[in-house]
Design an enzyme around this catalytic site. Structure first.
Site, PDB file in Angstrom:
ATOM      1  NE  ARG A 238      11.373  -1.710  -7.451  1.00  0.00           N
ATOM      2  CZ  ARG A 238      11.794  -0.512  -7.827  1.00  0.00           C
ATOM      3  NH1 ARG A 238      11.693   0.506  -6.979  1.00  0.00           N
ATOM      4  NH2 ARG A 238      12.294  -0.329  -9.013  1.00  0.00           N
ATOM      5  CD  GLU A 267       4.445   2.824  -4.278  1.00  0.00           C
ATOM      6  OE1 GLU A 267       4.634   3.521  -5.274  1.00  0.00           O
ATOM      7  OE2 GLU A 267       5.377   2.386  -3.573  1.00  0.00           O
ATOM      8  CG  HIS A 285       7.355   5.437  -5.603  1.00  0.00           C
ATOM      9  ND1 HIS A 285       6.898   4.172  -5.885  1.00  0.00           N
ATOM     10  CD2 HIS A 285       8.633   5.479  -6.093  1.00  0.00           C
ATOM     11  CE1 HIS A 285       7.848   3.488  -6.531  1.00  0.00           C
ATOM     12  NE2 HIS A 285       8.904   4.271  -6.658  1.00  0.00           N
TER      13      HIS A 285
END
Length: 322
Positions: A238, A267, A285
């Site tokens: 994360r 993000e 990602h």
């Protein structure tokens, strides 16, 4: 008929299962991410919302959907959803755990190898000016054998990674809230240390912890000062586990040797300055972006939607609504 809304296109297996179940559904077909306005418009009369991590489901969206019974998140994380408010409204929130364990561990292993052996740097060089020829001291990286891999967060992904990196002859140390059983530690050749000791001793430090209030900014300038100046940092968990401004400064100050990030604090935005550093690998990602993992994730969200509409038990409820 029951209504299901998909705020992004699913792998073909997901839509195939929906068609086989003969359920009415609608899919967002636009380019890019769905806007909040369009999402609110389309959830107005649906019972199930199937959404990816990039779809923000806040109070406004939930309030716009009086018939909503299930928010099926396509991903392991669910911080894009106001799950506490969903619980107040008696709306289930589910995720898709477990099925992407191998994919994410594989990507992490790939980033470790690429960063250690400077593979991405070498690729950039050869796509540019090239090189003059082989030389004894040219473009040296480091082997993984006998290096210490520090894992923070020894869940399924951390364990899968430990098994993979054992094959490279790495020493595995780890930290998480509770140690593994001695039997599992022996199987993984892993040793429990305090978080501070893992940070200080790791040649390569990789994060696999969930994002909670306690783990937000797990790594800041204080932690980077404790790392070896030869250490490498990997984050495929994360983004907000790392204070990226502190990381940028630490890299500039050579407090660590490099980093590879698949997730980002803000993000999809990347902290200004990271892109310019040659010792930083950035991927978009893609930890669970394998055909195999995404098919299994699609199957989970769709089967949960079908089960709810058929008044059958659903799996992977994350907001404590039984």
């Amino acid at each position: 008929m029951s209504r299901i809304y998909l705020s992004a296109k699913l792998p073909e297996l997901g839509t195939k299962l929906l068609k086989e179940a003969a359920l009415e559904y609608k899919v967002y077909e636009g380019d890019g991410l769905i806007s909040k306005e369009e999402l609110i418009e389309n959830v107005a009369d649906c019972e199930v919302l199937i959404c990816p991590l990039s779809t923000q489901v806040d109070r406004d969206v939930i309030d716009a959907a009086p018939k909503l019974k299930l928010i099926a998140n396509f991903g392991a994380g669910f911080n894009n959803i106001d799950s506490a408010y969903a619980k107040e409204r008696k709306i289930y929130v589910t995720n898709t755990p477990i099925v992407f364990t191998n994919a994410t561990a594989e990507l992490t292993a790939g980033l470790i190898i690429a960063l250690s052996r400077r593979i991405v740097e070498g690729d950039h060089l050869m796509h540019g000016k090239g090189f003059d020829g082989w030389a004894p001291l040219f473009f040296l990286g480091h082997e993984l054998k006998d290096k210490t891999l520090g894992i923070i967060g020894m869940g399924k992904i951390g364990q899968a990674l430990a098994q993979m990196m054992n094959a490279f002859g790495m020493k595995i140390i780890y930290n998480q809230r509770h140690p593994l059983t001695s039997e599992l530690e022996e199987k993984l050749h892993a040793t429990y240390y305090s978080q501070a000791e893992v940070i200080q001793q790791a040649d390569i430090l990789t994060l696999h912890a969930p994002l909670t209030e306690d783990t937000h900014h797990l790594l800041t300038s204080d932690a980077f000062k404790q790392m070896k100046d030869s250490a490498l940092l990997i984050n495929a968990a994360r983004g907000p586990l790392i204070n990226e401004s502190d990381l940028l400064q630490a890299l500039k100050d050579q407090q660590l040797a490099g980093a590879a990030l698949d997730v980002y604090e803000f993000e999809p935005k990347v902290t200004e300055g990271l892109k310019e550093l040659p010792n930083v690998i950035l991927t978009p990602h893609i930890g669970n972006a394998s055909v195999e993992a995404r098919d299994q994730m699609a199957a989970i969200v769709v089967k949960n939607a079908i089960a709810l509409i058929n008044q059958q038990p659903i799996k992977y409820i994350v907001n404590g609504l039984d």
